[in-house]
Scaffold this active site. Structure first.
Site, mmCIF file in Angstrom:
data_model
loop_
_atom_site.group_PDB
_atom_site.id
_atom_site.type_symbol
_atom_site.label_atom_id
_atom_site.label_comp_id
_atom_site.label_asym_id
_atom_site.label_seq_id
_atom_site.Cartn_x
_atom_site.Cartn_y
_atom_site.Cartn_z
ATOM 1 N N PRO A 72 0.740 -6.361 35.677
ATOM 2 C CA PRO A 72 0.008 -6.595 36.956
ATOM 3 C C PRO A 72 0.440 -5.613 37.863
ATOM 4 O O PRO A 72 1.855 -5.165 38.342
ATOM 5 C CB PRO A 72 0.441 -7.905 37.268
ATOM 6 N N GLU A 73 -0.761 -4.768 38.420
ATOM 7 C CA GLU A 73 -0.435 -3.677 39.475
ATOM 8 C C GLU A 73 -1.174 -4.259 40.797
ATOM 9 O O GLU A 73 -1.543 -5.339 40.866
ATOM 10 C CB GLU A 73 -1.152 -2.176 38.947
#
Length: 276
Positions: free
Chosen positions: A2-3
């Site tokens: 997840p960014e």
């Protein structure tokens, strides 16, 4: 992993429902990256404030009888996702954190256990402060001008792709978004950061903002594990121009998209469109 877009999508999904919620209990499963730092039973009776984000970290302030009592700093790691459930089932083997409130249970599912939930007296105290101090400016911060971004790049001799991933010139451009922003800006990922001119830095910063903004609108990217707090997958990956498209035609010029490993990450680019 997840960014920034995925973390912001998560924040938006839990901030409003949990604002003012009262904590009933906190449960821990298998150990995460760092210890919680406070007895789980001590969280009962605390109320949740306005949840914010810094880089890929979420900050959940907590208070008792209106007085601030620190907060929880959360990171989704490589494979984590948060879900807010009205009637949470029994925790599964990869459910390692539950925050039970009067608005439902906030649950962290993290198969690889690189995520973290730690208590800190404030964002300015350890352990939160040293973790957040490493982060560069937020991409949508109006104080991050092209000139400031260019000045940061001038200090780095590393390839621009590596500099974007490092997150000290600007946070949020993880692997998929760095590849896409560099393509949109027409910049080769191996070009040394200190050789990028001010006009190209301006173009790259605009591309980073445009790429992240589009990803936010589409709920982020789901390449393997990520889902939002309601269990929905992101859709940005379906629009990617170069990421994951090795050997396929470039959407601009038709040349084959190339793949190269840089900084131990797969980097996708069009050699014809992206110049050194």
């Amino acid at each position: 992993m997840p960014e920034l877009p995925e973390v912001e999508v998560t924040r938006r999904g839990i901030a409003a429902p949990l604002a003012g919620a009262q904590v009933h209990a906190l449960r821990l499963g298998k150990p995460l990256r760092w210890p919680l730092g406070r007895a789980p039973a001590s969280f009962a009776g605390l109320r949740i404030g306005d949840i914010t984000r810094r880089g890929k970290y979420l900050w959940m302030p907590l208070a008792r009888q209106g007085l601030a009592e620190g907060g929880l700093l959360m990171h989704l790691g490589m494979s984590g996702s948060l879900a807010l459930q009205a009637d949470a089932p029994e925790p599964g083997p990869h459910d390692h954190f539950d925050l039970v409130t009067d608005r439902g249970t906030l649950r962290l599912n993290d198969p690889r256990r690189f995520g973290a939930v730690v208590w800190s007296a404030s964002m300015d105290d350890a352990p939160a402060a040293p973790l957040l101090a490493r982060l560069g400016p937020e991409p949508f911060d109006p104080e991050l001008t092209a000139a400031r971004f260019h000045a940061a790049l001038r200090q780095r001799r590393a390839p621009i792709k590596a500099v974007l991933l490092a997150g000290d010139a600007v946070v949020g451009a993880g692997n998929i978004y760095a590849c896409e922003a560099l393509f949109q800006a027409g910049i080769h990922p191996a070009l040394r950061a200190d050789r990028i001119s001010l006009p190209r830095a301006d173009r790259l910063l605009a591309a980073v903002r445009g790429t992240l903004g589009r990803a936010l609108a589409l709920g982020g990217s789901t390449l393997r594990d990520f889902t939002d707090v309601h269990g929905a997958s992101g859709a940005y990956q379906a629009e990617a121009a170069v990421y994951g498209r090795e050997g396929q035609p470039c959407p601009r010029c038709g040349a084959a998209v190339k793949r190269r490993v840089m900084s131990q990450r797969s980097t996708y680019f069009c050699a014809a469109c992206q110049k050194r």
